[in-house]
Design a protein around this motif. Structure first.
Motif, PDB file in Angstrom:
ATOM      1  N   LEU A 150       0.816  -1.216   0.000  1.00 51.78           N
ATOM      2  CA  LEU A 150       0.000   0.000   0.000  1.00 51.78           C
ATOM      3  C   LEU A 150       0.849   1.265   0.000  1.00 51.78           C
ATOM      4  O   LEU A 150       0.362   2.337  -0.336  1.00 51.78           O
ATOM      5  N   SER A 151       2.121   1.128   0.390  1.00 46.66           N
ATOM      6  CA  SER A 151       3.023   2.284   0.373  1.00 46.66           C
ATOM      7  C   SER A 151       4.226   2.063  -0.536  1.00 46.66           C
ATOM      8  O   SER A 151       5.121   2.894  -0.603  1.00 46.66           O
ATOM      9  N   GLY A 152       4.245   0.933  -1.233  1.00 47.67           N
ATOM     10  CA  GLY A 152       5.361   0.609  -2.127  1.00 47.67           C
ATOM     11  C   GLY A 152       4.834   0.055  -3.426  1.00 47.67           C
ATOM     12  O   GLY A 152       3.708   0.363  -3.815  1.00 47.67           O
ATOM     13  N   PRO A 153       5.623  -0.779  -4.073  1.00 51.08           N
ATOM     14  CA  PRO A 153       5.135  -1.379  -5.323  1.00 51.08           C
ATOM     15  C   PRO A 153       3.841  -2.155  -5.073  1.00 51.08           C
ATOM     16  O   PRO A 153       3.790  -2.979  -4.162  1.00 51.08           O
ATOM     17  N   PRO A 154       2.799  -1.881  -5.842  1.00 52.70           N
ATOM     18  CA  PRO A 154       1.514  -2.562  -5.606  1.00 52.70           C
ATOM     19  C   PRO A 154       1.574  -4.040  -5.972  1.00 52.70           C
ATOM     20  O   PRO A 154       2.367  -4.452  -6.823  1.00 52.70           O
ATOM     21  N   LEU A 155       0.737  -4.814  -5.311  1.00 49.62           N
ATOM     22  CA  LEU A 155       0.602  -6.224  -5.648  1.00 49.62           C
ATOM     23  C   LEU A 155      -0.271  -6.370  -6.881  1.00 49.62           C
ATOM     24  O   LEU A 155      -1.146  -5.525  -7.126  1.00 49.62           O
ATOM     25  N   PRO A 156      -0.071  -7.437  -7.645  1.00 56.15           N
ATOM     26  CA  PRO A 156      -1.004  -7.708  -8.746  1.00 56.15           C
ATOM     27  C   PRO A 156      -2.366  -8.126  -8.183  1.00 56.15           C
ATOM     28  O   PRO A 156      -2.486  -8.418  -6.995  1.00 56.15           O
ATOM     29  N   ALA A 157      -3.357  -8.179  -9.034  1.00 52.55           N
ATOM     30  CA  ALA A 157      -4.705  -8.562  -8.600  1.00 52.55           C
ATOM     31  C   ALA A 157      -4.711  -9.956  -7.970  1.00 52.55           C
ATOM     32  O   ALA A 157      -5.477 -10.215  -7.042  1.00 52.55           O
ATOM     33  N   TYR A 158      -3.846 -10.833  -8.446  1.00 55.49           N
ATOM     34  CA  TYR A 158      -3.701 -12.175  -7.862  1.00 55.49           C
ATOM     35  C   TYR A 158      -2.303 -12.301  -7.290  1.00 55.49           C
ATOM     36  O   TYR A 158      -1.316 -12.029  -7.971  1.00 55.49           O
ATOM     37  N   SER A 159      -2.218 -12.677  -6.011  1.00 54.66           N
ATOM     38  CA  SER A 159      -0.923 -12.861  -5.373  1.00 54.66           C
ATOM     39  C   SER A 159      -0.928 -14.167  -4.578  1.00 54.66           C
ATOM     40  O   SER A 159      -1.988 -14.759  -4.357  1.00 54.66           O
ATOM     41  N   THR A 160       0.255 -14.604  -4.182  1.00 50.71           N
ATOM     42  CA  THR A 160       0.366 -15.836  -3.382  1.00 50.71           C
ATOM     43  C   THR A 160       1.261 -15.577  -2.183  1.00 50.71           C
ATOM     44  O   THR A 160       2.067 -14.655  -2.167  1.00 50.71           O
ATOM     45  N   PHE A 161       1.137 -16.472  -1.193  1.00 44.89           N
ATOM     46  CA  PHE A 161       1.973 -16.406  -0.002  1.00 44.89           C
ATOM     47  C   PHE A 161       2.162 -17.820   0.512  1.00 44.89           C
ATOM     48  O   PHE A 161       1.197 -18.561   0.667  1.00 44.89           O
ATOM     49  N   GLY A 162       3.406 -18.216   0.746  1.00 44.80           N
ATOM     50  CA  GLY A 162       3.702 -19.507   1.347  1.00 44.80           C
ATOM     51  C   GLY A 162       3.965 -20.643   0.375  1.00 44.80           C
ATOM     52  O   GLY A 162       4.195 -21.761   0.786  1.00 44.80           O
ATOM     53  N   PHE A 163       3.937 -20.373  -0.911  1.00 45.20           N
ATOM     54  CA  PHE A 163       4.215 -21.426  -1.897  1.00 45.20           C
ATOM     55  C   PHE A 163       5.682 -21.438  -2.234  1.00 45.20           C
ATOM     56  O   PHE A 163       6.351 -20.442  -2.167  1.00 45.20           O
TER      57      PHE A 163
END
Length: 152
Positions: free
Chosen positions: A139-152
């Motif tokens: 939210l204060s840096g490079p934005p995430l894409p519409a689809y993101s992942t975590f933990g893979f």
């Protein structure tokens, strides 16, 4: 049941406002939930109920957890996350921000929330729930894409 992968949907709301140090986000300190207790997290978040959209769940959670209504939700990302077969983390999380709403945020579930605090996005408290921290940083840096992942 066939042993199929089951995904649990959840919706998160980050309320944002402008403060002296720039953009601030409203966070809650989790307490007595059994998951990430004593971590800072979105002020409003919860499971998407059967027959409910993620958008509707986010609005409902904002009312139930912090007593704000008419939340002007903006979609940020859908995050698929896992911790490799740990059932609690077979999730799809829908993240939203809001810069306008009706009402003054307040703790509605004191058994689960020890504190609400406005925090500068550039100076977040520690610790923050790890997958939520990824979104907050975007939210204060490079934005995430519409689809993101975590933990893979």
């Amino acid at each position: 049941m066939s042993g199929r992968f089951v995904v649990v949907p959840a919706a998160y709301v980050f309320l944002l406002r402008e403060g002296a140090a720039g953009t601030e986000v409203l966070l809650q300190l989790r307490r007595h939930t059994g998951y990430m207790d004593d971590h800072w997290a979105a002020a409003a978040a919860g499971h998407v109920e059967r027959g409910e959209t993620a958008f509707d769940a986010a609005a409902r959670e904002a009312v139930e957890e912090i007593d704000v209504h008419d939340v002007d939700l903006a979609f940020v990302t859908a995050m698929q996350r896992t911790r490799h077969a740990d059932p609690i983390d077979e999730r799809i999380d829908f993240f939203f921000t809001a810069r306008s709403w009706r009402g003054e945020p307040r703790i509605m579930e004191p058994a689960k929330c020890a504190e609400l605090r406005w925090c500068p996005l550039v100076d977040l408290p520690d610790p923050v729930v790890p997958h939520e921290l990824v979104v907050l940083r975007s939210l204060s840096g490079p934005p995430l894409p519409a689809y993101s992942t975590f933990g893979f």
